[in-house]
Design a protein around this motif. Structure first.
Motif, mmCIF file in Angstrom:
data_model
loop_
_atom_site.group_PDB
_atom_site.id
_atom_site.type_symbol
_atom_site.label_atom_id
_atom_site.label_comp_id
_atom_site.label_asym_id
_atom_site.label_seq_id
_atom_site.Cartn_x
_atom_site.Cartn_y
_atom_site.Cartn_z
ATOM 1 N N THR B 149 -12.441 2.975 -1.596
ATOM 2 C CA THR B 149 -11.565 3.171 -2.750
ATOM 3 C C THR B 149 -10.407 2.192 -2.621
ATOM 4 O O THR B 149 -9.704 2.206 -1.616
ATOM 5 N N ARG B 151 -7.370 0.604 -4.937
ATOM 6 C CA ARG B 151 -6.688 0.581 -6.240
ATOM 7 C C ARG B 151 -5.267 0.082 -6.089
ATOM 8 O O ARG B 151 -4.533 0.559 -5.223
ATOM 9 N N LEU B 197 -10.027 -1.020 -18.930
ATOM 10 C CA LEU B 197 -9.573 0.301 -19.359
ATOM 11 C C LEU B 197 -8.055 0.460 -19.340
ATOM 12 O O LEU B 197 -7.511 1.347 -19.989
ATOM 13 N N THR B 198 -7.362 -0.359 -18.575
ATOM 14 C CA THR B 198 -5.922 -0.092 -18.391
ATOM 15 C C THR B 198 -5.045 -0.911 -19.329
ATOM 16 O O THR B 198 -3.961 -0.481 -19.688
ATOM 17 N N SER B 210 -11.319 -2.475 -13.952
ATOM 18 C CA SER B 210 -11.934 -1.343 -13.264
ATOM 19 C C SER B 210 -13.356 -1.740 -12.905
ATOM 20 O O SER B 210 -14.103 -2.183 -13.782
ATOM 21 N N THR B 227 -12.791 0.253 -7.659
ATOM 22 C CA THR B 227 -11.469 -0.374 -7.683
ATOM 23 C C THR B 227 -10.859 -0.272 -9.069
ATOM 24 O O THR B 227 -11.570 -0.202 -10.066
ATOM 25 N N SER B 228 -9.549 -0.278 -9.075
ATOM 26 C CA SER B 228 -8.831 -0.324 -10.345
ATOM 27 C C SER B 228 -7.552 -1.123 -10.149
ATOM 28 O O SER B 228 -6.967 -1.119 -9.062
ATOM 29 N N ARG B 230 -4.958 -0.274 -11.586
ATOM 30 C CA ARG B 230 -3.838 0.655 -11.799
ATOM 31 C C ARG B 230 -4.096 2.015 -11.185
ATOM 32 O O ARG B 230 -5.107 2.641 -11.474
ATOM 33 N N ALA B 232 -1.527 5.276 -10.855
ATOM 34 C CA ALA B 232 -0.163 5.720 -11.176
ATOM 35 C C ALA B 232 0.571 6.249 -9.949
ATOM 36 O O ALA B 232 1.802 6.268 -9.907
ATOM 37 N N TYR B 233 -0.166 6.663 -8.951
ATOM 38 C CA TYR B 233 0.416 7.304 -7.769
ATOM 39 C C TYR B 233 0.611 6.338 -6.612
ATOM 40 O O TYR B 233 1.023 6.749 -5.523
ATOM 41 N N ASP B 236 -3.692 2.720 -3.428
ATOM 42 C CA ASP B 236 -4.682 3.634 -2.878
ATOM 43 C C ASP B 236 -5.711 2.840 -2.074
ATOM 44 O O ASP B 236 -6.557 2.151 -2.634
ATOM 45 N N ASP B 269 4.510 12.794 0.128
ATOM 46 C CA ASP B 269 4.822 11.473 -0.422
ATOM 47 C C ASP B 269 3.584 10.820 -1.007
ATOM 48 O O ASP B 269 2.476 10.988 -0.494
ATOM 49 N N ASN B 270 3.779 10.033 -2.028
ATOM 50 C CA ASN B 270 2.718 9.148 -2.492
ATOM 51 C C ASN B 270 2.461 8.080 -1.432
ATOM 52 O O ASN B 270 3.283 7.875 -0.533
#
Lengths: 329, 329, 329, 329
Positions: B149, B151, B197-198, B210, B227-228, B230, B232-233, B236, B269-270
């Motif tokens: 993963t 991102r 998509l973003t 994406s 993968t992305s 974006r 938001a958190y 990653d 925490d993020n």
């Protein structure tokens, strides 16, 4: 550019030397240690000069500040001498095992008008410090209860324990400082108990290895501290504070974020081994803070008065344990 | 003592400069950047000299090694020039967006007999590296499946994307390297798909944001990468590898270990914000590794051949996405 | 008060019987199983009557609904007969291994005007269902990517595998249903690969044990599914969905919340052993939902059409794996 | 088949009734509650008969056992009457707020030769019980220190508090039982402090809402208990026991395993709301245990003597808090 001298080329002295070396605008000029070989080795690694004496440091007018990382018994003398020589002072905890001598240091520093910071590094730990920041911001409301878990991976040699001042002064001194810092309050009532459970040799040396301390503050807040000289799983350094609107809990740091799952269970790393690993970043940040505040004239986060106050609590805990009765303040 | 020149005084160049400065036995002698103001500022911070040209570096016989942290388009020329000048080379990924040019670099380095390491820093991340160590030791048996993963917290400017070579070459290049490293195997079949998509602007620039890539290896092992551009958190960065005897999962790193519980939930925490934070320690360790291996003559963990191999996978993924068909190797 | 008949007194039949017994307003009247001893034992435990035939059930006008927990090969016949007998139907997944027969069931049910629910119990798992609720509410924005991890603790007997329809129809049928449910979208492009890695006997039986499936939906969303017949650490049932505003990740359930830390590491329980444990609450909730919706006339969360749609995806995955090419819809 | 009567059709009575109804071989024959409407409603739900009196129950020779879930003030009378009527007894904690009356119950039960179990349900919680099992097995060596965190989501009405016997008897009674059970040891020294921090009305009612209790056992082991009537994040029920070879920590149970990550942070569910949710499984298991032990003649895990012992500790804590001095045993 500021010139700095370091007293003590041992384990903690080497940590400070490396952090000083990386600080822009700071020059580690002299390393002083009666074990001159140690002084020389550490000095060489950072392009500094070595000396076995302390007089040489105090006589050197080009030195602006001293970092004291020598044995506890030397702290109060070095603070007093440094103050008299008008050098700023960063001193490892504790100020002194005697509250009276610690207070004398406080006076010497005040009289000389130099800045003196005590190395309660936990206040600079990123996790603990973030909890303090959120608490001060009111993220969980008003603090009501603090629970501190503080366990070493294993006991130091009994020879060390004999001259350590006892577990309350040697080990819990940090926890007492955390208590004052997090609750922003002072003790009104303190009760301590304890046992020797991990090694009879500690008991034979007149000390204990497991303690449970409870404090009620002047504002009625409650604090419980549990400590042990031994945790088979590593250095366990946590606290949690209950507020009127929630909880802030500080967990252990782990070397990696690997999760391993086999037929035997799902496991994560044990906590960082000991204080040199767990507080590595805190040691860097506290020395940075020291020079920033000297530069800006701002107040230190940890003063000699904090050192004296923690020492008083350690004395009270020892007294409570010995008498079996609470101490009132 | 080794003298080093640094190409590129931007974001990643500054990271490398600080790490070089802290390495015993290494001197950062020259910082080269066409934006001479940047070069000067960075050079001054570390007591180095600045230049806007590259020729000055290659003409300086006292320079033993170069660190290439300049834009991707300059990498192959700098590698070739450095090889010809008999200087050891540390180069940021990718070697080049063209596999042919990357292979030419590989040959130039081999012909010159210099050492050349590619900066796939993830192989030096303490968590990822620990997982690799345990896997190699057989702690979870034979690897069967890898799920990556990857991102980013947010997309780079569209102007950057336009010249990035596309998401597979720009972003997944790291994931393709992790795939080869962790499974210790090569692709036999690769299928890639993806979407925009973003942000429609990314699609208008001819790219996607994406992706979902699947690889079957020559040994029949499976790998999925998602993968992305974006999240938001935050950044990653995880992978998990299933073995015949268990699972190794690498979690995100977080700035602190504070857990906060209120009526709204219990939160941690993020993840660390982005690659400069998450891979801070990895950047330090990879440069340390570079000089250690030069010193000892040992093999690098990440070679030009690794860079070429990752680039081939990126090309295959782009081709698979465009054709809608798998690529066979 | 409704009277219910249960087909199948095996493992899953016993689960349903116990849940039916605890439902207010429901009477388990008959248990039907050709292994009459099993039927009798289960019937006796719940005060029901036993039969070895199915005709007896369909001839009993007092029976309002049937629960089908018999082998897969019997499902379509039982659905058709129950529909003709105007009894409401709860049927374990899958409807049938053949899409055509599944569609015939759909028609039979529609023609008869009875209610028919398919037991995709994962939609009733408290964790998965909470994620769906939050996603539908927009808590993490619009969904973009779904990653499903679905691993059994160990493979079933090879004899079972031989008649299972293959891993895509037997095991991934649940994951395909989760995909449709969570992304609320349909497949446009599907690519599947896989290997036999855990046991050569599975390969000899013409099946695989490890798969990696990727789907791009009509709206351009992406889904990756990774599955294995073996996870040494237990039944691994997770998914995570990336949205435009964040992530929802569903973790495994564990038997207890004990954390154990010793010198060997810090560990938590492995996941619940297998589906009977992990989905215990889901089995209870789906049957409750069935009777609630019959009572209220509301729509089922999982219909025969959902069963048909999942079966189509399983067929497509099998086809993609065999051909090595993606399937377009 | 055993016939059972239930005293009390309130919140906890309804839990017990549902669990009794699901037990094979057990018939809930009578529900007794002076609020006859409540008794009737609960009886109807489970096919039992209702009565507003207690005499009817004791006069019914067909009733083998009683479950006492009525208010605390009725417990000792009901236990005594049930013993005299030779019925086995399951009684909710506490036996009685008076140690003397609790001891009288112990004697009445012994004289009558009936079995009597006290509902300390925490001993049946799957997490707590697993910790006890591992501890008894020596998985973390010999126990040394126990830290109990026990916080309610919010305080009960002040009217309830006024007649509750105070926080030590009402709320910590469970924690005192956990202490005795987990450490398998008795108190030698106990010190309690506390404050009213969450609601002045509690103080005006003569009680406190936050307490900190420390116990040293006869074997020198240490226990700290921290409790609060308010935790904004839910019902916080944890303990951890440090042993010579490691730590066992019991975490909270959460409704789901969803992890949500957004720009605002990464969060998990708060703990189960309150005792009815958290101890749902424990309530089921303790009643199962009661009838199993009656059947087999085995010893109960929680006896009247345990109830008396916990009550003594609660009395000691109240006395310590009031006097500000420790209590010695």
């Amino acid at each position: 550019m500021k010139n700095v001298a370091l007293f003590g080329a041992g384990r903690i002295g080497r940590i400070h030397a490396a952090n000083l070396a990386a600080l822009p605008g700071i020059t580690l000029k002299t390393v002083s240690d009666p074990l001159i070989a140690n002084a020389r080795e550490l000095a060489a690694a950072h392009g500094a000069q070595a000396t076995a004496t302390i007089d040489e440091v105090f006589a050197d007018a080009s030195i602006d500040a001293v970092v004291i990382a020598s044995p506890t018994t030397t702290h109060s003398d070095l603070i007093t001498r440094a103050a008299q020589s008008r050098k700023h002072i960063f001193c490892e905890k504790p100020v002194d095992l005697s509250v009276e001598r610690a207070q004398a240091c406080e006076k010497a520093v005040a009289d000389a008008g130099v800045a003196c910071m005590i190395g309660f590094q936990r206040r600079f730990d990123p996790t603990f410090n973030e909890a303090k920041t959120r608490l001060a911001r009111g993220d969980v409301g008003t603090p009501e209860m603090l629970v501190i878990t503080s366990r070493d991976p294993g006991a130091p040699p009994v020879d060390y324990i004999k001259q350590s001042g006892g577990i309350f002064r040697d080990m819990l001194i940090h926890d007492f400082d955390v208590f004052r810092w997090i609750l922003d309050d002072e003790a009104a009532w303190l009760s301590a108990t304890g046992s020797c459970l991990t090694d009879p040799a500690i008991g034979q040396a007149g000390d204990i290895d497991s303690t449970a301390v409870t404090i009620r503050t002047k504002k009625g807040r409650l604090c419980q501290i549990n400590t042990s000289r031994r945790a088979a799983y590593g250095y366990d350094q946590r606290f949690e504070v209950l507020g009127s609107k929630g909880l802030l809990a500080c967990g252990n740091h782990r070397p990696t974020e690997v999760v391993q799952a086999t037929s035997g269970g799902t496991s994560v790393d044990n906590p960082e081994h000991f204080f040199l690993q767990r507080y590595r970043e805190a040691y860097r940040l506290e020395v940075t803070h020291f020079f920033e505040q000297i530069q800006s004239g701002g107040a230190f986060r940890t003063t000699v008065a904090d050192g004296v106050a923690a020492q008083r609590l350690a004395d009270a805990a020892a007294q409570s344990f010995e008498s079996g009765q609470p101490v009132l303040f």
